[in-house]
Design a protein around this motif. Structure first.
Motif, PDB file in Angstrom:
ATOM      1  N   LYS A  29      13.482 -41.991  -6.901  1.00 13.58           N
ATOM      2  CA  LYS A  29      14.431 -43.153  -6.803  1.00 13.58           C
ATOM      3  C   LYS A  29      14.284 -43.846  -8.398  1.00 13.58           C
ATOM      4  O   LYS A  29      14.749 -44.445  -8.997  1.00 13.58           O
ATOM      5  CB  LYS A  29      13.687 -43.589  -6.009  1.00 13.58           C
ATOM      6  N   ASN A  30      13.005 -43.521  -9.430  1.00 11.15           N
ATOM      7  CA  ASN A  30      12.983 -43.619 -10.738  1.00 11.15           C
ATOM      8  C   ASN A  30      13.595 -42.123 -11.590  1.00 11.15           C
ATOM      9  O   ASN A  30      13.169 -42.747 -12.564  1.00 11.15           O
ATOM     10  CB  ASN A  30      11.470 -44.644 -10.753  1.00 11.15           C
ATOM     11  N   ASN A  31      14.488 -41.772 -11.552  1.00  7.82           N
ATOM     12  CA  ASN A  31      14.722 -41.161 -12.400  1.00  7.82           C
ATOM     13  C   ASN A  31      14.072 -39.936 -13.077  1.00  7.82           C
ATOM     14  O   ASN A  31      13.694 -40.121 -14.068  1.00  7.82           O
ATOM     15  CB  ASN A  31      15.687 -41.978 -13.056  1.00  7.82           C
ATOM     16  N   CYS A  32      12.965 -39.859 -12.208  1.00  7.38           N
ATOM     17  CA  CYS A  32      11.769 -38.571 -12.282  1.00  7.38           C
ATOM     18  C   CYS A  32      11.698 -37.271 -11.556  1.00  7.38           C
ATOM     19  O   CYS A  32      11.878 -37.220 -10.224  1.00  7.38           O
ATOM     20  CB  CYS A  32      10.517 -39.682 -12.780  1.00  7.38           C
ATOM     21  N   ILE A  33      10.987 -36.585 -11.728  1.00  7.26           N
ATOM     22  CA  ILE A  33      10.235 -34.756 -11.223  1.00  7.26           C
ATOM     23  C   ILE A  33       9.171 -34.873 -11.082  1.00  7.26           C
ATOM     24  O   ILE A  33       8.515 -34.961 -12.124  1.00  7.26           O
ATOM     25  CB  ILE A  33      11.669 -33.988 -11.766  1.00  7.26           C
ATOM     26  N   MET A  34       8.745 -34.950  -9.772  1.00 10.66           N
ATOM     27  CA  MET A  34       6.941 -34.784  -9.816  1.00 10.66           C
ATOM     28  C   MET A  34       7.083 -33.570  -9.339  1.00 10.66           C
ATOM     29  O   MET A  34       8.155 -32.663  -8.459  1.00 10.66           O
ATOM     30  CB  MET A  34       6.898 -35.458  -8.542  1.00 10.66           C
ATOM     31  N   PHE A  35       6.582 -32.237 -10.108  1.00  9.67           N
ATOM     32  CA  PHE A  35       6.109 -30.802  -9.359  1.00  9.67           C
ATOM     33  C   PHE A  35       4.572 -30.084  -9.717  1.00  9.67           C
ATOM     34  O   PHE A  35       4.255 -31.104 -10.166  1.00  9.67           O
ATOM     35  CB  PHE A  35       7.014 -30.036 -11.409  1.00  9.67           C
ATOM     36  N   PRO A  36       4.613 -29.460  -8.631  1.00  8.92           N
ATOM     37  CA  PRO A  36       2.992 -28.519  -8.727  1.00  8.92           C
ATOM     38  C   PRO A  36       2.460 -28.737 -10.267  1.00  8.92           C
ATOM     39  O   PRO A  36       3.517 -27.823 -10.775  1.00  8.92           O
ATOM     40  CB  PRO A  36       3.097 -28.209  -7.739  1.00  8.92           C
ATOM     41  N   TYR A  37       1.166 -29.177 -10.133  1.00  8.72           N
ATOM     42  CA  TYR A  37       0.331 -27.702 -11.232  1.00  8.72           C
ATOM     43  C   TYR A  37      -0.326 -26.722 -10.637  1.00  8.72           C
ATOM     44  O   TYR A  37      -1.527 -27.137 -10.486  1.00  8.72           O
ATOM     45  CB  TYR A  37      -0.487 -28.255 -11.789  1.00  8.72           C
ATOM     46  N   ASP A  38       0.420 -24.996 -10.680  1.00  3.52           N
ATOM     47  CA  ASP A  38       0.051 -24.584 -10.139  1.00  3.52           C
ATOM     48  C   ASP A  38      -1.059 -23.356 -10.713  1.00  3.52           C
ATOM     49  O   ASP A  38      -1.085 -23.104 -12.276  1.00  3.52           O
ATOM     50  CB  ASP A  38       1.341 -23.489 -10.081  1.00  3.52           C
ATOM     51  N   TYR A  39      -2.122 -23.187 -10.668  1.00  2.23           N
ATOM     52  CA  TYR A  39      -3.275 -22.077 -11.484  1.00  2.23           C
ATOM     53  C   TYR A  39      -3.686 -23.321 -11.779  1.00  2.23           C
ATOM     54  O   TYR A  39      -4.833 -23.062 -13.038  1.00  2.23           O
ATOM     55  CB  TYR A  39      -2.641 -20.820 -11.868  1.00  2.23           C
ATOM     56  N   ARG A  40      -3.583 -24.398 -12.195  1.00  5.36           N
ATOM     57  CA  ARG A  40      -4.385 -25.864 -13.643  1.00  5.36           C
ATOM     58  C   ARG A  40      -4.832 -26.281 -12.611  1.00  5.36           C
ATOM     59  O   ARG A  40      -4.753 -28.165 -13.098  1.00  5.36           O
ATOM     60  CB  ARG A  40      -3.041 -25.876 -13.941  1.00  5.36           C
ATOM     61  N   GLN A  41      -5.271 -27.015 -11.308  1.00  9.10           N
ATOM     62  CA  GLN A  41      -6.055 -27.672  -9.940  1.00  9.10           C
ATOM     63  C   GLN A  41      -6.635 -28.080 -10.937  1.00  9.10           C
ATOM     64  O   GLN A  41      -7.252 -29.702 -11.015  1.00  9.10           O
ATOM     65  CB  GLN A  41      -5.804 -27.961  -9.061  1.00  9.10           C
ATOM     66  N   GLU A  42      -7.874 -27.321 -11.860  1.00 10.67           N
ATOM     67  CA  GLU A  42      -9.115 -26.882 -11.744  1.00 10.67           C
ATOM     68  C   GLU A  42      -8.889 -28.762 -13.286  1.00 10.67           C
ATOM     69  O   GLU A  42      -9.693 -29.955 -13.540  1.00 10.67           O
ATOM     70  CB  GLU A  42     -10.194 -26.398 -12.215  1.00 10.67           C
ATOM     71  N   GLN A  43      -7.724 -27.918 -14.244  1.00 16.28           N
ATOM     72  CA  GLN A  43      -8.267 -28.569 -15.796  1.00 16.28           C
ATOM     73  C   GLN A  43      -7.016 -29.577 -15.090  1.00 16.28           C
ATOM     74  O   GLN A  43      -7.501 -30.776 -16.282  1.00 16.28           O
ATOM     75  CB  GLN A  43      -6.545 -27.784 -16.644  1.00 16.28           C
ATOM     76  N   THR A  44      -6.123 -30.218 -14.819  1.00 15.82           N
ATOM     77  CA  THR A  44      -5.421 -30.852 -14.423  1.00 15.82           C
ATOM     78  C   THR A  44      -6.371 -32.520 -13.634  1.00 15.82           C
ATOM     79  O   THR A  44      -6.083 -34.105 -13.851  1.00 15.82           O
ATOM     80  CB  THR A  44      -4.207 -30.947 -13.601  1.00 15.82           C
ATOM     81  N   LEU A  45      -7.142 -31.973 -12.729  1.00 13.89           N
ATOM     82  CA  LEU A  45      -8.257 -32.959 -11.887  1.00 13.89           C
ATOM     83  C   LEU A  45      -9.123 -34.069 -12.649  1.00 13.89           C
ATOM     84  O   LEU A  45      -8.829 -34.568 -13.158  1.00 13.89           O
ATOM     85  CB  LEU A  45      -9.117 -31.912 -10.719  1.00 13.89           C
ATOM     86  N   VAL A  46      -9.424 -33.039 -13.535  1.00 13.40           N
ATOM     87  CA  VAL A  46     -10.870 -33.335 -14.780  1.00 13.40           C
ATOM     88  C   VAL A  46     -10.554 -34.560 -15.801  1.00 13.40           C
ATOM     89  O   VAL A  46     -10.698 -35.224 -16.326  1.00 13.40           O
ATOM     90  CB  VAL A  46     -11.420 -31.962 -15.499  1.00 13.40           C
ATOM     91  N   SER A  47      -8.253 -33.910 -15.935  1.00 20.89           N
ATOM     92  CA  SER A  47      -7.858 -35.221 -17.064  1.00 20.89           C
ATOM     93  C   SER A  47      -7.406 -36.187 -16.085  1.00 20.89           C
ATOM     94  O   SER A  47      -7.674 -37.056 -17.239  1.00 20.89           O
ATOM     95  CB  SER A  47      -6.683 -34.032 -17.725  1.00 20.89           C
ATOM     96  N   THR A  48      -7.467 -36.255 -14.949  1.00 23.27           N
ATOM     97  CA  THR A  48      -7.352 -37.746 -14.605  1.00 23.27           C
ATOM     98  C   THR A  48      -8.425 -38.039 -13.892  1.00 23.27           C
ATOM     99  O   THR A  48      -8.423 -39.688 -13.900  1.00 23.27           O
ATOM    100  CB  THR A  48      -6.542 -36.969 -12.871  1.00 23.27           C
TER     101      THR A  48
END
Length: 578
Positions: free
Chosen positions: A156-175
């Motif tokens: 709706k806001n001109n963005c696209i959401m995509f999964p972080y495959d095999y990077r869940q650990e790094q991205t969890l820590v980053s959030t």
């Protein structure tokens, strides 16, 4: 036991899968968000935060040095220019017009040149921004459903959401709020674009200590708590159409003040609506009626140190009140003449000088009959006033010719004047105001705040004398520790004269519920309220509107549970109160 805080905060286990992770008995996932449009709508965060699910929007913003930023943008511009040249070469070789370029290249060049100009001349900065979404759910099915909802909001806001495959650990820590960023996807945005993600778009009003609850901020959902005593001018007005919830809101404030402060509370109740609440708080209910055994002496003055140290000021204030009272009693088209006013003032001074100089006590307090006797002694010039007082001294309406026989020391006092006739109601309301003034005078010596609530305030504003006396209260109560509040239906009543208009101008607290069409225009002009803000007082439900506290103006919603004893004490709906 060798444990620290982390042992209690951390989940028992974490297992990372391809596109999600297991956290204890629940599931979670981190997704990236890619911005496709050149500009984003400023309500993108609002769209996310209105969702009532367990998720987090995480934003990493990293500023670029201004010189590096300019180099970066110039390099991008060079690359796009090269793309333009390559396209022109292809067009020439194919026999097409070289000036016909793909729309995307034209758009890129315009955007980059605009950005370069902003960085050079408009104090803009460039930032790297990484946005991710972290969500939790009790099952994989719930998590998938939540991901679809988030994906729709992104689209709706001109963005696209995509999964972080095999990077869940790094991205969890980053959030997590650690300032650590291993999110691989980022985008460059300038200051104006980044500002869209700043969520603080609403004003808040939340004061600690002895503050009163006024509902929930409609925009942010946060509590509104404020102490009117801290205002430069704590005078207040509560405005709204019939059925908008004025009386209920007043009772909410009274109850809060009673429970959270030590202030005295006085209520002028022309409709007899406050009895259940005052009774439940063990307050003093004073019923002023022709057949009542409770009496208030309009000639009362506070016997205290201030009276002895400033006798002339006390007498002058009393004289002003009694002249207003006589003006209502005498009536007529022109009221009192200048000679009659002078005679009343002369008689009042004589009565109170004698009272103060001869060991004053409550038992010796003057009565209206004393004033009438003094007026008779003045002869022909005061005869009209003395004769007009006859009905109130010896006639059928002599309820005000008695010494006060009520305990006025109670913390909460309610004057019920419902049973007074129209003519007597004006007299009664003026006498109530003077009684309040005496209480405020006594409390000033004790450094105590007195809150005064006047329901059906428009009744006082219709008569010149009571309107002038009310305006005087609004001007002077603040210095004496008084906090007056007027409750009325129409703002037009507050603009009927220059004198009354001062009441509106001297009120830093305005509580607006649903407003009539004509009143909305007046409020918008007087308080500088925008069209968007006026929507909150246009056809709004009970307990919804706008609150103005000094320079803060914000919408509120006050929904009170109807299945409580407090609600039963405060409601004014006939079916519910029955």
């Amino acid at each position: 036991a060798g444990m620290d805080t982390k042992d209690f905060i951390c989940p028992p286990s974490l297992k990372f899968n391809k596109a999600d992770f297991e956290i204890g008995n629940a599931y979670g996932a981190v997704w990236g968000m890619n911005i496709l449009a050149g500009e984003l709508p400023d309500e993108i965060l609002k769209d996310f935060l209105e969702m009532q699910n367990l998720f987090c929007v995480n934003i990493h913003v990293d500023p670029l040095d201004q010189i590096d930023a300019l180099k970066f943008v110039k390099k991008k511009l060079t690359n796009v220019e090269q793309m333009k040249i390559d396209e022109q070469k292809k067009a020439s070789q194919s026999g097409y017009d070289p000036d016909i370029l793909p729309p995307a290249i034209k758009m890129y060049i315009e955007d980059i040149e605009k950005l370069l100009g902003d960085l050079n001349s408009k104090n803009e900065r460039l930032f790297h921004i990484s946005i991710s979404l972290r969500a939790y759910a009790k099952s994989k099915k719930e998590l998938k459903l939540l991901s679809e909802m988030l994906k729709r909001t992104c689209q709706k806001n001109n963005c696209i959401m995509f999964p972080y495959d095999y990077r869940q650990e790094q991205t969890l820590v980053s959030t997590l709020p650690l300032g650590y960023n291993e999110i691989p996807v980022r985008r460059e945005m300038h200051t104006s674009g980044i500002a869209i993600f700043v969520p603080f778009t609403t004003k808040e009003l939340f004061q600690d200590g002895q503050a009163t609850y006024y509902g929930i901020n409609t925009l942010s959902g946060n509590m509104i708590r404020a102490n009117r005593s801290r205002l430069k001018n704590p005078n207040g007005l509560i405005l709204g159409t019939p059925g908008a919830g004025k009386s209920f809101s007043v009772k909410r404030e009274i109850l809060d003040c009673f429970l959270t402060t030590v202030d005295d509370i006085i209520i002028c109740d022309p409709e007899g609506e406050y009895f259940p609440l005052v009774s439940a708080l063990h307050g003093q209910l004073i019923r002023i009626a022709s057949n009542s055994e409770q009496h208030i002496n309009p000639m009362d003055i506070a016997i205290d140190d201030y009276m002895f140290s400033n006798p002339m000021e006390v007498i002058a204030n009393k004289s002003d009140f009694l002249i207003s009272l006589c003006e209502i009693i005498v009536g007529g088209r022109y009221g009192l003449s200048a000679e009659e006013r002078s005679v009343i003032d002369k008689c009042v001074q004589r009565i109170y000088k004698h009272f103060i100089e001869n060991e004053p006590t409550e038992d010796k307090m003057p009565l209206l009959s004393d004033l009438q006797r003094e007026l008779h002694e003045e002869g022909e010039v005061a005869l009209r006033v003395a004769n007009s007082l006859e009905m109130f001294v010896n006639g059928s309406q002599n309820l005000f010719n008695h010494r006060t026989n009520i305990d006025m020391s109670n913390r909460i006092i309610c004057f019920d004047i419902k049973e007074l006739g129209n003519q007597l109601k004006k007299v009664g309301m003026l006498i109530v105001q003077d009684t309040v003034w005496n209480r405020v005078s006594a409390n000033r010596e004790k450094k105590k705040i007195t809150r005064y609530y006047i329901d059906e305030f428009h009744l006082l504003l219709k008569e010149e004398q009571t309107a002038k006396y009310s305006a005087e209260i609004w001007k002077r109560f603040r210095k004496w520790g008084g906090v007056p509040t007027g409750i009325t239906q129409n703002v037009k009543d507050l603009l009927s004269s220059q004198e009354v208009e001062n009441i509106f101008d001297n009120s830093d607290f305005v509580y607006m519920l649903n407003q009539a069409a004509g009143d909305r225009d007046i409020l918008a002009e007087k308080l500088h309220i925008s069209k968007e803000q006026m929507k909150y007082v246009t056809n709004s439900g009970p307990g919804e509107g706008l609150i103005r506290y000094d320079k803060v103006l914000l919408p509120f919603t006050d929904k009170f549970p109807t299945d409580t004893e407090m609600y039963r004490l405060m409601t004014t709906k006939p079916t519910e109160s029955a």
